[in-house]
Motif scaffolding. Structure first.
Motif: not given
Length: 588
Positions: A115-117, A120-121, A129-130, A157-159
């Motif tokens: 679990e790496v957010h 935020r990174l 970034n979203l 960036h989209l996660t």
């Protein structure tokens, strides 16, 4: 079959004209991968061995084509691996979209595995970034991400949490505002010429016309303005200095250019900066202030599309916020042609001597092989429209000085980030984008070893890239930086056995050669360039060849001497090499 979010993302990218995605699957992006599978007839997925290479490939693709580069990585460590390549894109203003995975929403915040957010990174690297948490956000947020990457020439960036990736796009767990319409064209984002105001042009012309010793410094922002740059330089009697990233703006053999600037540049360019009374910067915010005119020495005119980059190195007497091609074209009629060409001619003579000196260092009789001779062979034998990619390190010096921009040739490397290892991934992406062109990766043994598994990727995808390894069995740039600081080298040379990358590449099914003697070199390079598929030539070069700056300062010479007095372990071989270089220059 019900459409899932992963498929909606892939389909939306296709509508934006995306035809290639670089990446490495993982359980954190299985939904996205299923989406790409369902759109496999429209978008090609290039499977890599390391996520860092995927980001470099996306960056290289964007740099060479001007189109959006796309990379994808799984959650946690996979997404972390993307960052080096993404910072390369950010710092060199390449439009890249990164898609990553995230743990399912029900376990976020529970210290779940990997679990790496990532939202935020990625806050610093991404202009948009979203984390997507609602299926109804797609395709609207995809549009916003693509628009931001293209319009701002940066990273988006989209996660996607895993449960969101596989959710039907029709699911609506929360109230929402529907997305806008589909894209009609990317032209408004990729090509957005910005004309200069008449007032800015008049002020620029006033400053330039008043100058007696005008120098031009051009960068990658002037890539599409070659003829305008040459015309303005001719009118001003101004020698043209090029940033490393802007090497392809003007042909290297053109009489108006003095080549590069800085540690990898030329002596005439250094002397030009010391003498000019006016500097005209076009499409560059050259980062090394110590190589620019001294404070108060020269008035500055600067043209850049991004007003935030104007005046950050030197105070701008005449700032011009505009596209380089349009600005120079409109400025030219306002310039008074300089009839006294003595300033230009002085530095042209200096450049003639420099070219002669560099040619003398390409000595086929020297054993061990001189890296200058290696680059010289590549330069002579490569096509006039070849693309050369390069890693960071001493190899960047040899490429900057011995790779000649002529015809339609291009040159790419990690400019502002100056990271190791992008040379091979860049070449693969550019070969994919331009299958009919010759693409050469000129890399060091250090950078190649970092991502060498991607050569196998090139073989598997039948990409006919040509890899030339400048193998000094050391981290050469770090070695010389230690010495220039006045310290003897430490922990920068590899122990035995020395690497033979050709054997490994042969096992991958490619055409290869291992070269240890200068007489073997030119035939091997010729054969590699003629081979229809991927080829690799691993060349053992002189590990004691120093990448000397164009003009050695007193402090550099002093520290160099101190390193030897303190016990430089290879001082005899190094001094022998330096002496041979100077003898070659004297008799050129």
């Amino acid at each position: 079959m019900e459409e899932i979010v992963g498929e909606a993302v892939a389909r939306r990218l296709v509508e934006w004209g995306v035809d290639t995605v670089f990446g490495l699957p993982g359980d954190g992006i299985n939904g996205l991968m299923e989406g790409f599978r369902r759109q496999a007839d429209k978008v090609r997925f290039v499977l890599v061995h390391h996520e860092e290479a995927a980001a470099f490939m996306a960056t290289g693709y964007a740099k060479a084509t001007g189109r959006l580069g796309v990379c994808v990585a799984t959650s946690g460590p996979g997404a972390i691996h993307l960052l080096n390549g993404l910072y390369d894109a950010k710092l060199d203003h390449a439009p890249v979209l990164a898609l990553t995975g995230m743990q399912e929403t029900s376990v976020l915040g529970s210290h779940y595995q990997q679990e790496v957010h990532l939202d935020r990174l990625y806050e610093d690297v991404a202009g948009y970034n979203l984390m997507v948490t609602n299926p109804q956000q797609v395709p609207g947020v995809v549009d916003l991400a693509v628009r931001n990457a293209l319009a701002k020439h940066t990273v988006a960036h989209l996660t996607f949490p895993t449960d969101v990736q596989v959710a039907p796009v029709s699911e609506d767990p929360y109230r929402h505002i529907g997305p806008g319409g589909p894209p009609h064209s990317t032209a408004a984002y990729v090509e957005r010429p910005m004309p200069a105001s008449e007032a800015e042009l008049d002020r620029a012309a006033e400053v330039l016309n008043a100058g007696k010793k005008v120098a031009m410094l051009v960068g990658i922002g002037a890539r599409d303005a070659r003829q305008e740059v040459l015309a303005v330089a001719d009118a001003l009697g101004a020698p043209i200095v090029k940033s490393l990233s802007g090497k392809c703006v003007v042909p290297d053999d053109h009489p108006l250019t003095t080549g590069g600037l800085g540690l990898l540049g030329t002596r005439p360019s250094e002397e030009l900066m010391e003498e000019c009374d006016t500097i005209f910067m076009v499409g560059t915010c050259f980062p090394y202030s110590k190589h620019l005119p001294s404070p108060g020495q020269a008035r500055t005119v600067q043209v850049d599309r991004d007003p935030t980059l104007i005046g950050i190195r030197l105070p701008a007497d005449a700032p011009v916020t505009a596209d380089a091609k349009l600005a120079l074209g409109a400025l030219l009629p306002k310039l008074t042609r300089v009839t006294d060409r003595s300033f230009l001619e002085k530095h042209q003579r200096g450049m003639q001597q420099w070219r002669s000196n560099m040619s003398a260092l390409q000595d086929a009789s020297r054993d061990p092989i001189a890296p200058q001779y290696l680059m010289g062979c590549v330069d002579r034998l490569a096509a006039d429209d070849a693309i050369l990619t390069c890693d960071s390190g001493t190899i960047a010096t040899w490429a900057a000085r011995h790779w000649t921009i002529r015809g339609g040739r291009e040159f790419y490397l990690s400019g502002n980030l100056a990271t190791m290892a992008p040379g091979l991934p860049y070449a693969m992406a550019m070969q994919h984008a331009y299958p009919g062109r010759q693409v050469i990766a000129f890399v060091g043994d250090g950078g190649f070893a970092m991502l060498m598994a991607e050569f196998l990727t090139a073989v598997r995808h039948e990409l006919p890239v040509k890899v030339i390894i400048n193998n000094n069995n050391a981290y050469g740039q770090i070695l010389w930086e230690q010495i220039v600081l006045g310290y003897p080298e430490y922990a920068v040379r590899h122990a035995e056995p020395e690497a033979d990358f050709s054997s490994w590449a042969r096992g991958c099914g490619a055409h290869t050669a291992k070269i240890t003697k200068p007489g073997e070199l030119e035939p091997a390079i010729r054969a590699a360039l003629a081979h229809p598929g991927p080829a690799l030539v691993d060349v053992d070069v002189n590990p004691n060849e120093p990448p000397m700056p164009g003009k050695v300062t007193y402090d550099q010479a002093k520290h160099f001497t101190e390193a030897f007095l303190r016990g430089q372990p290879h001082k005899v071989a190094t001094m022998t090499t330096v002496a041979r270089d100077k003898i070659s220059e004297l008799f050129s």
